[in-house]
Design a protein around this motif. Structure first.
Motif, PDB file in Angstrom:
ATOM      1  N   MET A  64      82.397 -90.807  37.556  1.00 52.52           N
ATOM      2  CA  MET A  64      83.147 -89.813  38.333  1.00 52.52           C
ATOM      3  C   MET A  64      83.944 -88.912  37.387  1.00 52.52           C
ATOM      4  SD  MET A  64      86.113 -90.399  41.225  1.00 52.52           S
ATOM      5  CE  MET A  64      84.980 -91.307  42.278  1.00 52.52           C
ATOM      6  N   ALA A  65      83.916 -87.613  37.640  1.00 55.63           N
ATOM      7  CA  ALA A  65      84.645 -86.675  36.803  1.00 55.63           C
ATOM      8  C   ALA A  65      86.145 -86.881  36.954  1.00 55.63           C
ATOM      9  CB  ALA A  65      84.281 -85.240  37.182  1.00 55.63           C
ATOM     10  N   GLN A  66      86.886 -86.689  35.838  1.00 54.11           N
ATOM     11  CA  GLN A  66      88.339 -86.750  35.926  1.00 54.11           C
ATOM     12  C   GLN A  66      88.850 -85.479  36.588  1.00 54.11           C
ATOM     13  OE1 GLN A  66      90.281 -86.697  32.142  1.00 54.11           O
ATOM     14  NE2 GLN A  66      89.139 -84.926  31.370  1.00 54.11           N
ATOM     15  N   GLN A  67      90.131 -85.438  36.826  1.00 57.24           N
ATOM     16  CA  GLN A  67      90.694 -84.249  37.440  1.00 57.24           C
ATOM     17  C   GLN A  67      90.605 -83.055  36.493  1.00 57.24           C
ATOM     18  OE1 GLN A  67      94.591 -84.825  39.115  1.00 57.24           O
ATOM     19  NE2 GLN A  67      93.900 -86.411  40.527  1.00 57.24           N
ATOM     20  N   ILE A  68      90.533 -81.880  37.092  1.00 56.82           N
ATOM     21  CA  ILE A  68      90.446 -80.611  36.362  1.00 56.82           C
ATOM     22  C   ILE A  68      91.726 -79.830  36.616  1.00 56.82           C
ATOM     23  CG2 ILE A  68      89.126 -78.498  36.025  1.00 56.82           C
ATOM     24  CD1 ILE A  68      87.500 -80.980  35.376  1.00 56.82           C
ATOM     25  N   LEU A  69      92.309 -79.275  35.562  1.00 57.92           N
ATOM     26  CA  LEU A  69      93.534 -78.478  35.670  1.00 57.92           C
ATOM     27  C   LEU A  69      93.280 -77.083  35.109  1.00 57.92           C
ATOM     28  CD1 LEU A  69      96.634 -78.110  36.106  1.00 57.92           C
ATOM     29  CD2 LEU A  69      96.954 -79.135  33.843  1.00 57.92           C
ATOM     30  N   VAL A  70      93.537 -76.060  35.927  1.00 59.67           N
ATOM     31  CA  VAL A  70      93.286 -74.670  35.533  1.00 59.67           C
ATOM     32  C   VAL A  70      94.503 -73.836  35.880  1.00 59.67           C
ATOM     33  CG1 VAL A  70      91.797 -72.644  35.849  1.00 59.67           C
ATOM     34  CG2 VAL A  70      90.809 -74.954  35.984  1.00 59.67           C
ATOM     35  N   THR A  71      94.938 -72.989  34.943  1.00 61.86           N
ATOM     36  CA  THR A  71      96.023 -72.053  35.233  1.00 61.86           C
ATOM     37  C   THR A  71      95.447 -70.733  35.722  1.00 61.86           C
ATOM     38  OG1 THR A  71      96.112 -71.670  32.841  1.00 61.86           O
ATOM     39  CG2 THR A  71      97.851 -73.025  33.808  1.00 61.86           C
ATOM     40  N   LEU A  72      96.319 -69.904  36.236  1.00 62.39           N
ATOM     41  CA  LEU A  72      95.877 -68.692  36.914  1.00 62.39           C
ATOM     42  C   LEU A  72      95.194 -67.700  35.973  1.00 62.39           C
ATOM     43  CD1 LEU A  72      96.065 -68.033  39.906  1.00 62.39           C
ATOM     44  CD2 LEU A  72      98.043 -66.595  39.430  1.00 62.39           C
ATOM     45  N   ASP A  73      95.412 -67.853  34.665  1.00 63.60           N
ATOM     46  CA  ASP A  73      94.723 -66.977  33.711  1.00 63.60           C
ATOM     47  C   ASP A  73      93.318 -67.473  33.394  1.00 63.60           C
ATOM     48  OD1 ASP A  73      95.254 -69.217  32.214  1.00 63.60           O
ATOM     49  OD2 ASP A  73      96.473 -68.198  30.696  1.00 63.60           O
ATOM     50  N   GLY A  74      92.879 -68.567  34.050  1.00 60.56           N
ATOM     51  CA  GLY A  74      91.546 -69.091  33.838  1.00 60.56           C
ATOM     52  C   GLY A  74      91.438 -70.129  32.741  1.00 60.56           C
ATOM     53  N   THR A  75      92.556 -70.479  32.086  1.00 59.24           N
ATOM     54  CA  THR A  75      92.540 -71.473  31.018  1.00 59.24           C
ATOM     55  C   THR A  75      92.399 -72.874  31.603  1.00 59.24           C
ATOM     56  OG1 THR A  75      93.957 -70.088  29.635  1.00 59.24           O
ATOM     57  CG2 THR A  75      93.820 -72.438  29.067  1.00 59.24           C
ATOM     58  N   VAL A  76      91.502 -73.667  31.030  1.00 57.86           N
ATOM     59  CA  VAL A  76      91.312 -75.046  31.444  1.00 57.86           C
ATOM     60  C   VAL A  76      92.161 -75.933  30.538  1.00 57.86           C
ATOM     61  CG1 VAL A  76      89.647 -76.907  31.794  1.00 57.86           C
ATOM     62  CG2 VAL A  76      88.975 -74.530  32.204  1.00 57.86           C
ATOM     63  N   HIS A  77      92.995 -76.781  31.120  1.00 57.95           N
ATOM     64  CA  HIS A  77      93.916 -77.625  30.372  1.00 57.95           C
ATOM     65  C   HIS A  77      93.498 -79.089  30.452  1.00 57.95           C
ATOM     66  CE1 HIS A  77      97.089 -74.421  30.073  1.00 57.95           C
ATOM     67  NE2 HIS A  77      96.427 -73.983  31.128  1.00 57.95           N
ATOM     68  N   ASP A  78      93.908 -79.851  29.469  1.00 58.34           N
ATOM     69  CA  ASP A  78      93.695 -81.293  29.496  1.00 58.34           C
ATOM     70  C   ASP A  78      94.607 -81.883  30.573  1.00 58.34           C
ATOM     71  OD1 ASP A  78      93.627 -84.039  29.090  1.00 58.34           O
ATOM     72  OD2 ASP A  78      93.657 -83.894  26.898  1.00 58.34           O
ATOM     73  N   PRO A  79      94.056 -82.512  31.615  1.00 63.02           N
ATOM     74  CA  PRO A  79      94.903 -83.008  32.696  1.00 63.02           C
ATOM     75  C   PRO A  79      95.783 -84.188  32.290  1.00 63.02           C
ATOM     76  CG  PRO A  79      92.650 -83.747  33.009  1.00 63.02           C
ATOM     77  CD  PRO A  79      92.630 -82.793  31.843  1.00 63.02           C
ATOM     78  N   ASP A  80      95.518 -84.782  31.130  1.00 60.23           N
ATOM     79  CA  ASP A  80      96.322 -85.911  30.664  1.00 60.23           C
ATOM     80  C   ASP A  80      97.463 -85.489  29.750  1.00 60.23           C
ATOM     81  OD1 ASP A  80      94.826 -87.848  32.027  1.00 60.23           O
ATOM     82  OD2 ASP A  80      93.307 -87.844  30.444  1.00 60.23           O
ATOM     83  N   VAL A  81      97.570 -84.195  29.474  1.00 56.26           N
ATOM     84  CA  VAL A  81      98.652 -83.673  28.637  1.00 56.26           C
ATOM     85  C   VAL A  81      99.740 -83.101  29.543  1.00 56.26           C
ATOM     86  CG1 VAL A  81      99.273 -81.921  26.918  1.00 56.26           C
ATOM     87  CG2 VAL A  81      97.122 -83.181  26.704  1.00 56.26           C
TER      88      VAL A  81
END
Length: 288
Positions: free
Chosen positions: A1-18
C-alpha cells in the motif's frame, strides 16, 4: 500500500514523514481554517469542481483570502498522479487544508496543502454492512445559522473537536455513527455525512438553512436521481420521518452510501431499493 502523499499548493511533493506544519500555524493552535475531503477512484479525483466551490464558500464565511482555484486544481492533479506512481491502485481520500497561516507571521498569508491516503477499512465495512446510529442533540436551534453567522454553521471548518467528541461518545455507547438533532428535534446531519431518506422513489434531505454543511455528494445524487425519474425534496425531517422511511442513509464524499442499519437500537428494515440507491450514489460521484 502506498504511503501518504503530501503536496503544497505550488505543486511541490514533500516527504510525509518530515515535519511540515509550523507549531504556531493557526490550523493547529486554533483550528482556524477550512478543509475538503475528496475521493480518488479509478485514478481520478471525483467531484473536484463541487469541492472547490465549497472550499471557496467556507473561506468567504471565515474571512480567508479567496482560494486560488487554478493552483488548487493543479496541485490536486499532482497529488493524484503521485498516488498512482507510488502504487496507490485502490481508492484514496484526498484532503485539502487551507488555514489562516502562522500566528507569529500574519502577513505571510494562508497555509495550503493536500494530503492523500488509502481509504480505511471501516469505510468499506460501512458501505457493505451499514451503520448503527444514535441521535444526539446538537444544542442549537435551526435558525442559529441566520442569527449568529459567526458560528460558521455550514462552513467546513477545521474546528472538528465537537464532531469527534460526538463520535467517541457514540462508540462508547455501542454505536457506529451519529445523526444530530436541533433543539426543536429537527434532523440535521452526521458529524461527517449528510442524511438522506428514501421512500419509494422519493429522496429527502434536511435544508442547508438549518445550519448544516451543504453536501457535495448529496447534490450530485439528487441531480442524477431527478434525471432518472426520482422525486427529490429538501425539507425538515424528524425522527419519525427516519423511522417511517423505507431506508435512511449517511452519504459523504469518501464513504459514499452507508445505510442506517439501526437507529437508537431500533433495527431498520431492508428495502427493495437499497441496491438501486447505492448504485445511484456510485454513479453520481463519477459525474464531474
Amino acid at each position: 500500500m502506498a504511503q501518504q502523499i503530501l503536496v503544497t499548493l505550488d505543486g511541490t511533493v514533500h516527504d510525509p514523514d518530515v515535519p511540515f506544519l509550523h507549531a504556531d500555524d493557526l490550523a493547529a493552535v486554533r483550528g482556524d481554517g477550512a478543509f475538503e475531503t475528496l475521493l480518488i477512484r479509478s485514478g481520478r479525483t471525483r467531484r473536484v469542481g463541487a469541492h472547490l466551490d465549497r472550499l471557496g464558500r467556507s473561506a468567504a464565511m471565515m474571512d480567508l483570502p479567496e482560494p486560488d482555484r487554478d493552483a488548487w486544481q493543479s496541485a490536486i492533479e499532482v497529488a493524484e498522479k503521485e498516488w498512482s506512481v507510488a502504487g496507490g491502485d485502490g481508492e484514496a481520500w484526498l484532503r485539502l487544508i487551507y488555514s489562516r497561516g502562522r500566528e507569529s507571521a500574519p502577513d505571510a498569508g494562508p497555509t495550503a496543502y493536500l494530503v492523500v491516503g488509502a481509504v480505511a477499512e471501516r469505510v468499506r465495512h460501512a458501505r457493505s454492512e451499514g451503520l448503527s446510529v444514535v441521535t444526539l442533540d446538537r444544542g442549537y436551534s435551526t435558525d442559529l445559522a441566520e442569527t449568529a453567522p459567526w458560528q460558521l454553521l455550514g462552513a467546513k471548518s477545521l474546528s472538528y473537536a465537537t464532531n469527534m467528541a460526538a463520535l467517541r461518545h457514540a462508540e462508547q455507547q455501542g454505536f457506529d455513527d451519529v445523526i444530530y438533532l436541533s433543539s426543536e428535534g429537527a434532523v440535521l446531519e452526521g458529524p461527517r455525512s449528510t442524511v438522506v431518506t428514501v421512500t419509494g422513489k422519493t429522496l429527502a434531505t434536511p435544508p442547508p438553512e438549518t445550519g448544516i454543511l451543504p453536501g457535495t455528494t448529496q447534490r450530485a445524487v439528487f441531480d442524477i436521481a431527478e434525471q432518472e425519474g426520482w422525486t427529490t425534496a429538501t425539507q425538515t425531517l424528524r425522527r419519525a420521518d427516519l423511522i417511517g422511511a423505507d431506508s435512511v442513509w449517511l452519504i459523504s464524499s469518501v464513504t459514499l452510501a452507508a445505510r442506517v442499519r439501526s437507529l437508537n437500537r431500533y433495527v431498520m428494515p431492508t428495502s427493495t431499493t437499497d441496491d438501486e440507491f447505492a448504485d445511484l450514489v456510485d454513479r453520481a460521484i463519477c459525474v464531474d
